[in-house]
Design a protein around this motif. Structure first.
Motif, PDB file in Angstrom:
ATOM      1  N   VAL A  87      38.858  13.602  23.382  1.00  0.00           N
ATOM      2  CA  VAL A  87      38.803  12.481  24.317  1.00  0.00           C
ATOM      3  C   VAL A  87      37.682  12.672  25.322  1.00  0.00           C
ATOM      4  O   VAL A  87      36.923  11.741  25.643  1.00  0.00           O
ATOM      5  CB  VAL A  87      40.161  12.307  25.030  1.00  0.00           C
ATOM      6  CG1 VAL A  87      40.079  11.198  26.078  1.00  0.00           C
ATOM      7  CG2 VAL A  87      41.252  12.009  24.003  1.00  0.00           C
ATOM      8  N   VAL A  88      37.559  13.891  25.853  1.00  0.00           N
ATOM      9  CA  VAL A  88      36.538  14.146  26.867  1.00  0.00           C
ATOM     10  C   VAL A  88      35.148  14.068  26.256  1.00  0.00           C
ATOM     11  O   VAL A  88      34.198  13.573  26.868  1.00  0.00           O
ATOM     12  CB  VAL A  88      36.789  15.513  27.525  1.00  0.00           C
ATOM     13  CG1 VAL A  88      35.667  15.858  28.493  1.00  0.00           C
ATOM     14  CG2 VAL A  88      38.127  15.503  28.256  1.00  0.00           C
ATOM     15  N   ARG A  89      34.996  14.532  24.978  1.00  0.00           N
ATOM     16  CA  ARG A  89      33.688  14.406  24.323  1.00  0.00           C
ATOM     17  C   ARG A  89      33.328  12.945  24.116  1.00  0.00           C
ATOM     18  O   ARG A  89      32.153  12.565  24.137  1.00  0.00           O
ATOM     19  CB  ARG A  89      33.695  15.142  22.977  1.00  0.00           C
ATOM     20  CG  ARG A  89      33.533  16.652  23.103  1.00  0.00           C
ATOM     21  CD  ARG A  89      33.027  17.257  21.813  1.00  0.00           C
ATOM     22  NE  ARG A  89      33.840  16.879  20.676  1.00  0.00           N
ATOM     23  CZ  ARG A  89      34.872  17.550  20.216  1.00  0.00           C
ATOM     24  NH1 ARG A  89      35.223  18.691  20.833  1.00  0.00           N
ATOM     25  NH2 ARG A  89      35.563  17.130  19.177  1.00  0.00           N
ATOM     26  N   ALA A  90      34.324  12.104  23.929  1.00  0.00           N
ATOM     27  CA  ALA A  90      34.052  10.671  23.774  1.00  0.00           C
ATOM     28  C   ALA A  90      33.524  10.075  25.077  1.00  0.00           C
ATOM     29  O   ALA A  90      32.749   9.116  25.061  1.00  0.00           O
ATOM     30  CB  ALA A  90      35.325   9.948  23.336  1.00  0.00           C
ATOM     31  N   ILE A  91      33.939  10.630  26.222  1.00  0.00           N
ATOM     32  CA  ILE A  91      33.419  10.137  27.506  1.00  0.00           C
ATOM     33  C   ILE A  91      31.929  10.419  27.590  1.00  0.00           C
ATOM     34  O   ILE A  91      31.140   9.567  28.035  1.00  0.00           O
ATOM     35  CB  ILE A  91      34.192  10.781  28.666  1.00  0.00           C
ATOM     36  CG1 ILE A  91      35.665  10.342  28.613  1.00  0.00           C
ATOM     37  CG2 ILE A  91      33.560  10.426  30.006  1.00  0.00           C
ATOM     38  CD1 ILE A  91      36.528  11.030  29.636  1.00  0.00           C
ATOM     39  N   ARG A  92      31.496  11.577  27.138  1.00  0.00           N
ATOM     40  CA  ARG A  92      30.075  11.915  27.151  1.00  0.00           C
ATOM     41  C   ARG A  92      29.425  11.379  25.875  1.00  0.00           C
ATOM     42  O   ARG A  92      28.959  12.119  25.006  1.00  0.00           O
ATOM     43  CB  ARG A  92      29.900  13.441  27.246  1.00  0.00           C
ATOM     44  CG  ARG A  92      30.547  14.068  28.464  1.00  0.00           C
ATOM     45  CD  ARG A  92      30.069  15.495  28.701  1.00  0.00           C
ATOM     46  NE  ARG A  92      30.197  16.349  27.541  1.00  0.00           N
ATOM     47  CZ  ARG A  92      31.312  16.999  27.199  1.00  0.00           C
ATOM     48  NH1 ARG A  92      32.392  16.909  27.969  1.00  0.00           N
ATOM     49  NH2 ARG A  92      31.351  17.754  26.137  1.00  0.00           N
ATOM     50  N   PHE A  93      29.426  10.063  25.764  1.00  0.00           N
ATOM     51  CA  PHE A  93      28.964   9.409  24.541  1.00  0.00           C
ATOM     52  C   PHE A  93      27.464   9.568  24.323  1.00  0.00           C
ATOM     53  O   PHE A  93      26.973   9.388  23.229  1.00  0.00           O
ATOM     54  CB  PHE A  93      29.305   7.907  24.589  1.00  0.00           C
ATOM     55  CG  PHE A  93      28.677   7.178  25.743  1.00  0.00           C
ATOM     56  CD1 PHE A  93      27.414   6.623  25.655  1.00  0.00           C
ATOM     57  CD2 PHE A  93      29.371   7.061  26.953  1.00  0.00           C
ATOM     58  CE1 PHE A  93      26.860   5.955  26.732  1.00  0.00           C
ATOM     59  CE2 PHE A  93      28.803   6.389  28.026  1.00  0.00           C
ATOM     60  CZ  PHE A  93      27.545   5.834  27.921  1.00  0.00           C
ATOM     61  N   TRP A  94      26.725   9.926  25.378  1.00  0.00           N
ATOM     62  CA  TRP A  94      25.280  10.038  25.221  1.00  0.00           C
ATOM     63  C   TRP A  94      24.858  11.352  24.585  1.00  0.00           C
ATOM     64  O   TRP A  94      23.726  11.508  24.177  1.00  0.00           O
ATOM     65  CB  TRP A  94      24.602   9.901  26.589  1.00  0.00           C
ATOM     66  CG  TRP A  94      25.086  10.927  27.597  1.00  0.00           C
ATOM     67  CD1 TRP A  94      24.612  12.174  27.800  1.00  0.00           C
ATOM     68  CD2 TRP A  94      26.172  10.762  28.496  1.00  0.00           C
ATOM     69  NE1 TRP A  94      25.306  12.814  28.773  1.00  0.00           N
ATOM     70  CE2 TRP A  94      26.287  11.961  29.239  1.00  0.00           C
ATOM     71  CE3 TRP A  94      27.069   9.720  28.771  1.00  0.00           C
ATOM     72  CZ2 TRP A  94      27.251  12.140  30.212  1.00  0.00           C
ATOM     73  CZ3 TRP A  94      28.002   9.900  29.740  1.00  0.00           C
ATOM     74  CH2 TRP A  94      28.101  11.098  30.463  1.00  0.00           C
ATOM     75  N   GLU A  95      25.805  12.285  24.491  1.00  0.00           N
ATOM     76  CA  GLU A  95      25.482  13.562  23.878  1.00  0.00           C
ATOM     77  C   GLU A  95      25.682  13.486  22.357  1.00  0.00           C
ATOM     78  O   GLU A  95      26.605  12.834  21.881  1.00  0.00           O
ATOM     79  CB  GLU A  95      26.372  14.674  24.455  1.00  0.00           C
ATOM     80  CG  GLU A  95      26.119  14.944  25.920  1.00  0.00           C
ATOM     81  CD  GLU A  95      26.978  16.091  26.426  1.00  0.00           C
ATOM     82  OE1 GLU A  95      27.748  16.640  25.593  1.00  0.00           O
ATOM     83  OE2 GLU A  95      26.877  16.460  27.612  1.00  0.00           O
ATOM     84  N   PRO A  96      24.809  14.088  21.519  1.00  0.00           N
ATOM     85  CA  PRO A  96      24.994  14.078  20.057  1.00  0.00           C
ATOM     86  C   PRO A  96      26.261  14.820  19.653  1.00  0.00           C
ATOM     87  O   PRO A  96      26.637  15.812  20.277  1.00  0.00           O
ATOM     88  CB  PRO A  96      23.727  14.770  19.532  1.00  0.00           C
ATOM     89  CG  PRO A  96      23.256  15.625  20.673  1.00  0.00           C
ATOM     90  CD  PRO A  96      23.616  14.873  21.938  1.00  0.00           C
TER      91      PRO A  96
END
Length: 464
Positions: free
Chosen positions: A71-80
Motif C-alpha cells: 500500500v505504501v509503495r503505491a503511494i509513491r507512484f512516481w518511483e519505478p
C-alpha cells in the motif's frame, strides 16, 4: 453595559444569520457580510485540508517501518516498481527437472482409479478401419460404344429412297432404312432365278450327279443373296414371283438413334461408305473425371450416385477406369454404366457424380484424443495399472470424428479421450504438456507434482 448588550446582539445575529437582532432592551441594525468573503474563507479551508492530507501521506510513505509494504509503495507512484524476487534460487528449476527425470525416466503420469472415476476418464482402443470417402466430381453422358451400329452395304450402287431421314431419329430393328439399285444385286437375282429353273430341269435327269448339281446351284445362288444382306422374306418373294426387282430394300440391323447419316437419294455408294450410325441409348455411359490422388481408392465395382439437373438421384457402379491420364487436366476417367429408361440421360449432358471411394484400412484415433500444440500432436497412451504416457503421433487425414494416424501408436493400444479436458483439470498433465513444448523449443521444463490423486512428470524424454 450598553456596549456589552450591543456585542451580544451582534454575536447572536452572526449565529442565526438574521439581518436584525431583537433584545429585550433594544434592536440594533447590522450590515450583512459580503458573499465574496464567505467564498474566500471556504476555499482557504479546503486548501488547508488538502495540504494537511498530502503532508500526512508523505509522512507515512517515508516511514521506515512501513515504507516497503504494497500500500505504501503505491503511494509513491512516481518511483519505478522493483523487479519481483525469484520464487526459487537461480538454477533450482533445472536441478529439480533432472531429479524428476531420474526418478521417472519414462515420463509416466499416474492416475489412480478414484481420480479417473471423478474425471470421467474414457479410453479408446486404437484400431484400423476403412472409411468410405465421397469423391465428388462431374460426369458427362456418352453413348455405350458396345451398342453402336454402323450401317454399310456389301455391294456398290445408288440410293433410290431413304427412310432414316435425319439425325436423332429413333430407328427400330428391322425397320426399312433405304432402297438401293445395284447391278450386282440384279445379276445375283437373275442367277438365282436361272438356278431355280435349272434345278427343275436337272431333277428329271436319270443321273444322280446331275440331279444333285441342280440343288447345289440353287443353294449357292441363295447363299450369295444372303451375303449381300437380302432377307429370307425377299428371297421367298423372288421365288414366288419369279421376277427380279430393280431396287432392293435394306433394313435396320439394330435399334437405335441415328447419330450420323450419309445416305441421301441419288447418292452413289460403295461397300466402304458408312451410310448410318445407330446408337442404342437404352444403356449409356457416364464418364467422370478423377484426380490422380483419388485413383488408388476407386476401382471397378465402386458404388456411385448420379444427380440429375432436377435433383433426382440414381445409383450406379464403376464399370471401368481408363488407364490413361489426360495430360492437360491430370485426370483419369471412370466409366459408370447406367440404364436409361425414358431417355432421361442424353449424350453430352453434364451431371454431378459422387463416388464412394473405399480407402485401405488405416489406423485411427478419435479427434478428442489428440492434443494439437501447434507444432506437434500428442495422445495420452494408457499403459495399464493407472499409468499414462504422453506420446507424439503423426496424423494423416482428418474426418468428422477420427484422425488417421501414420505413426506413433499401433493397433490395440488404448488412448485417453477428452484429453483437453483432462489437461485443463489436472496440473500434472498440463505441466507434462508444457514440458513437451519446452523440450521442443530447447527450454527447461517445469517438473510436475501430485494433484487430485495424480503423480506426474513434466518432460517426456524418448518421444518417438
Amino acid at each position: 453595559m450598553k456596549r456589552l448588550t450591543t456585542f451580544m446582539n451582534r454575536w447572536r445575529k452572526e449565529r442565526a444569520g438574521s439581518t436584525t437582532v431583537e433584545t429585550t432592551t433594544e434592536t440594533v441594525e447590522t450590515v450583512p457580510e459580503s458573499p465574496r468573503n464567505n467564498r474566500n474563507r471556504t476555499v482557504a479551508m479546503v486548501v488547508g485540508i488538502i495540504l494537511l492530507t498530502l503532508a500526512t501521506l508523505l509522512g507515512i510513505a517515508y516511514t521506515p517501518g512501513v515504507r516497503e509494504t504494497r500500500v505504501v509503495r503505491a503511494i509513491r507512484f512516481w518511483e519505478p516498481t522493483p523487479p519481483p524476487e525469484p520464487a526459487v534460487p537461480a538454477g533450482q528449476l533445472a536441478v529439480e527437472m533432472e531429479q524428476a527425470r531420474a526418478e521417472n525416466p519414462s515420463g509416466t503420469v499416474m492416475i489412480d482409479p478414484a481420480a479417473a472415476e471423478a474425471l470421467g476418464l474414457q479410453t479408446f482402443v486404437v484400431e484400423a478401419r476403412s472409411f468410405d470417402q465421397a469423391v465428388r466430381t462431374t460426369g458427362r453422358v456418352t453413348v455405350d460404344e458396345r451398342r453402336v451400329t454402323q450401317v454399310h452395304t456389301r455391294v456398290d450402287g445408288w440410293i433410290e429412297q431413304t427412310f432414316g431421314n435425319f439425325e436423332g431419329q429413333q430407328i427400330r430393328q428391322g425397320q426399312p432404312l433405304f432402297t438401293i439399285y445395284s447391278p450386282e444385286l440384279v445379276a445375283s437375282q437373275q442367277e438365282y432365278l436361272i438356278a431355280l429353273r435349272a434345278r427343275g430341269d436337272f431333277v428329271k435327269s436319270e443321273f444322280d450327279v446331275v440331279r444333285r448339281s441342280g440343288t447345289t446351284l440353287v443353294e449357292a445362288s441363295r447363299r450369295r443373296l444372303q451375303l449381300f444382306d437380302v432377307t429370307p422374306a425377299q428371297i421367298k418373294e423372288l421365288e414366288r414371283t419369279g421376277k427380279l426387282s430393280r431396287t432392293v430394300t435394306f433394313y435396320a440391323p439394330a435399334s437405335g438413334v441415328v447419330t450420323q447419316r450419309a445416305a441421301f437419294p441419288g447418292t452413289r455408294i460403295t461397300s466402304e461408305t458408312q451410310l448410318y450410325t445407330l446408337a442404342d441409348l437404352s444403356t449409356v455411359w457416364i464418364e467422370a473425371d478423377m484426380f490422380e490422388s483419388d485413383l488408388p481408392n476407386i476401382r471397378p465395382g465402386t458404388s456411385a450416385e448420379v444427380t440429375l439437373q432436377n435433383g433426382e438421384t440414381l445409383a450406379a457402379r464403376v464399370s471401368n477406369i481408363n488407364p490413361f491420364v489426360v495430360p492437360e487436366t491430370r485426370t483419369a476417367r471412370a466409366r459408370l454404366e447406367v440404364a436409361n429408361p425414358g431417355m432421361r440421360f442424353k449424350p453430352g449432358m453434364f451431371l454431378n457424380v459422387s463416388l464412394r471411394a473405399v480407402a485401405p484400412p488405416q489406423v485411427i484415433v478419435p479427434r478428442d484424443a489428440v492434443l494439437a500444440t501447434g507444432t506437434r500432436n500428442l495422445v495420452l497412451v494408457d499403459d495399464g495399472e493407472g499409468r499414462f504416457t504422453l506420446r507424439q503421433i503423426v496424423v494423416g487425414n482428418q474426418g468428422q470424428e477420427f484422425y488417421t494416424v501414420q505413426s506413433g501408436v499401433i493397433v490395440g493400444e488404448r488412448v485417453a479421450r477428452n484429453i483437453q479436458f483432462l489437461i485443463e483439470s489436472e496440473a500434472p498433465l498440463r505441466q507434462a504438456v508444457e514440458g513437451q513444448q519446452q523440450q521442443q523449443e530447447g527450454a527447461p521444463a517445469t517438473p510436475g507434482g501430485a494433484h487430485g490423486g495424480m503423480q506426474g512428470m513434466p518432460g517426456m524424454p524418448g518421444m518417438k
